[in-house]
Motif scaffolding. Structure first.
Motif, mmCIF file in Angstrom:
data_model
loop_
_atom_site.group_PDB
_atom_site.id
_atom_site.type_symbol
_atom_site.label_atom_id
_atom_site.label_comp_id
_atom_site.label_asym_id
_atom_site.label_seq_id
_atom_site.Cartn_x
_atom_site.Cartn_y
_atom_site.Cartn_z
ATOM 1 N N HIS A 36 9.610 -15.060 10.886
ATOM 2 C CA HIS A 36 8.449 -14.553 10.158
ATOM 3 C C HIS A 36 8.873 -13.284 9.439
ATOM 4 N N ILE A 37 8.160 -12.924 8.387
ATOM 5 C CA ILE A 37 8.440 -11.696 7.648
ATOM 6 C C ILE A 37 7.145 -10.936 7.432
ATOM 7 N N VAL A 38 7.230 -9.611 7.540
ATOM 8 C CA VAL A 38 6.062 -8.766 7.313
ATOM 9 C C VAL A 38 6.441 -7.609 6.405
ATOM 10 N N HIS A 39 5.543 -7.325 5.482
ATOM 11 C CA HIS A 39 5.640 -6.117 4.649
ATOM 12 C C HIS A 39 4.290 -5.432 4.748
ATOM 13 N N VAL A 40 4.332 -4.140 5.055
ATOM 14 C CA VAL A 40 3.099 -3.371 5.208
ATOM 15 C C VAL A 40 2.960 -2.410 4.035
ATOM 16 N N ILE A 41 1.801 -2.476 3.400
ATOM 17 C CA ILE A 41 1.469 -1.548 2.324
ATOM 18 C C ILE A 41 0.646 -0.429 2.942
ATOM 19 N N GLU A 42 1.170 0.765 2.856
ATOM 20 C CA GLU A 42 0.427 1.906 3.384
ATOM 21 C C GLU A 42 -0.622 2.311 2.354
ATOM 22 N N PRO A 43 -1.897 2.341 2.742
ATOM 23 C CA PRO A 43 -2.941 2.737 1.796
ATOM 24 C C PRO A 43 -2.655 4.123 1.222
ATOM 25 N N LEU A 44 -2.903 4.287 -0.058
ATOM 26 C CA LEU A 44 -2.635 5.558 -0.720
ATOM 27 C C LEU A 44 -3.386 6.710 -0.052
ATOM 28 N N SER A 45 -4.556 6.428 0.485
ATOM 29 C CA SER A 45 -5.321 7.484 1.148
ATOM 30 C C SER A 45 -4.584 8.005 2.379
ATOM 31 N N LEU A 46 -3.822 7.151 3.070
ATOM 32 C CA LEU A 46 -3.022 7.601 4.211
ATOM 33 C C LEU A 46 -1.801 8.369 3.732
ATOM 34 N N ALA A 47 -1.172 7.866 2.708
ATOM 35 C CA ALA A 47 0.050 8.482 2.198
ATOM 36 C C ALA A 47 -0.213 9.871 1.632
ATOM 37 N N TYR A 48 -1.413 10.079 1.077
ATOM 38 C CA TYR A 48 -1.720 11.361 0.453
ATOM 39 C C TYR A 48 -2.770 12.154 1.214
ATOM 40 N N GLY A 49 -2.928 11.877 2.487
ATOM 41 C CA GLY A 49 -3.798 12.688 3.321
ATOM 42 C C GLY A 49 -5.274 12.372 3.263
ATOM 43 N N GLY A 50 -5.681 11.400 2.489
ATOM 44 C CA GLY A 50 -7.077 10.987 2.472
ATOM 45 C C GLY A 50 -7.992 11.822 1.597
ATOM 46 N N ASP A 51 -7.535 12.951 1.084
ATOM 47 C CA ASP A 51 -8.380 13.815 0.259
ATOM 48 C C ASP A 51 -8.010 13.706 -1.213
ATOM 49 N N PRO A 53 -9.228 12.976 -4.864
ATOM 50 C CA PRO A 53 -10.532 12.962 -5.534
ATOM 51 C C PRO A 53 -10.699 11.838 -6.560
ATOM 52 N N LEU A 54 -9.787 10.893 -6.588
ATOM 53 C CA LEU A 54 -9.844 9.808 -7.562
ATOM 54 C C LEU A 54 -10.107 8.478 -6.866
ATOM 55 N N ASP A 55 -10.626 7.535 -7.616
ATOM 56 C CA ASP A 55 -10.768 6.179 -7.107
ATOM 57 C C ASP A 55 -9.433 5.469 -7.329
ATOM 58 N N LEU A 56 -8.733 5.210 -6.244
ATOM 59 C CA LEU A 56 -7.403 4.621 -6.334
ATOM 60 C C LEU A 56 -7.406 3.110 -6.114
ATOM 61 N N SER A 57 -8.572 2.493 -6.107
ATOM 62 C CA SER A 57 -8.650 1.063 -5.797
ATOM 63 C C SER A 57 -7.892 0.217 -6.817
ATOM 64 N N THR A 58 -7.933 0.570 -8.091
ATOM 65 C CA THR A 58 -7.213 -0.191 -9.108
ATOM 66 C C THR A 58 -5.706 -0.078 -8.897
ATOM 67 N N VAL A 59 -5.246 1.142 -8.611
ATOM 68 C CA VAL A 59 -3.823 1.354 -8.343
ATOM 69 C C VAL A 59 -3.415 0.583 -7.092
ATOM 70 N N GLN A 60 -4.251 0.646 -6.048
ATOM 71 C CA GLN A 60 -3.950 -0.063 -4.796
ATOM 72 C C GLN A 60 -3.885 -1.575 -5.043
ATOM 73 N N ASP A 61 -4.768 -2.101 -5.876
ATOM 74 C CA ASP A 61 -4.745 -3.530 -6.210
ATOM 75 C C ASP A 61 -3.451 -3.901 -6.930
ATOM 76 N N GLN A 62 -2.998 -3.030 -7.834
ATOM 77 C CA GLN A 62 -1.747 -3.286 -8.547
ATOM 78 C C GLN A 62 -0.559 -3.264 -7.594
ATOM 79 N N ILE A 63 -0.563 -2.323 -6.666
ATOM 80 C CA ILE A 63 0.500 -2.236 -5.662
ATOM 81 C C ILE A 63 0.514 -3.511 -4.823
ATOM 82 N N HIS A 64 -0.679 -3.981 -4.443
ATOM 83 C CA HIS A 64 -0.784 -5.205 -3.637
ATOM 84 C C HIS A 64 -0.229 -6.411 -4.393
#
Length: 149
Positions: A36-51, A53-64
């Motif tokens: 089996h193979i796994v790749h984990v995408i770390e949510p941008l909110s975790l990578a940048y501390g959660g604070d 001020p932008l909506d990163l959902s579009t960027v996160q979708d592109q990363i996915h």
């Protein structure tokens, strides 16, 4: 050492993961294991501390989408069928542990840069996987300090 029936290969989809994949496929071939193979995408909110001020959902979708494409290409190149590919969001260590439990993995294969000193104390994915796993972990040395193959 007992037989490994299910092997979980954890990848970051960098060039270095090819070395890790070679070890995992050799192990799977030696034991006749299911890989089996796994790749984990770390949510941008975790990578940048959660604070952020932008909506990163579009960027996160592109990363996915990009990760999905790269995982499909990489997994296909080493013969892992679609139903054994896992692309998940979250903290890498916890998600690798979770997938290992769900898929009843006997061993997790992960790359390790062999950090020392402060870098080791601050942690790495390989270190986190090793210390929380309920199965064996094979840490494959990657990077400039890796021994020749």
């Amino acid at each position: 050492m007992g037989n490994y029936h299910r092997i979980l290969l954890a990848v970051d989809l960098t060039e270095e993961c090819r070395r890790v994949a070679r070890r995992a496929t050799a192990l799977a071939d030696a034991y006749g294991s299911e890989l089996h193979i796994v790749h984990v995408i770390e949510p941008l909110s975790l990578a940048y501390g959660g604070d952020v001020p932008l909506d990163l959902s579009t960027v996160q979708d592109q990363i996915h989408e990009q990760a999905k494409s790269h995982l499909a290409e990489f997994a296909g190149s080493i013969g892992i069928p679609d139903y054994r590919r896992h692309l998940v969001f979250g903290r890498p260590e916890s998600e690798i542990h979770r997938i290992a439990v769900v898929e009843k993995a006997d061993v997790i294969v992960v790359g390790s840069h062999g950090r020392h000193g402060l870098a080791l104390l601050l942690g790495s994915t390989a270190n986190g996987v090793l210390h929380g796993a309920t199965c064996d972990v094979l840490a494959v040395r990657v990077g400039p300090d890796a021994p020749p193959e």
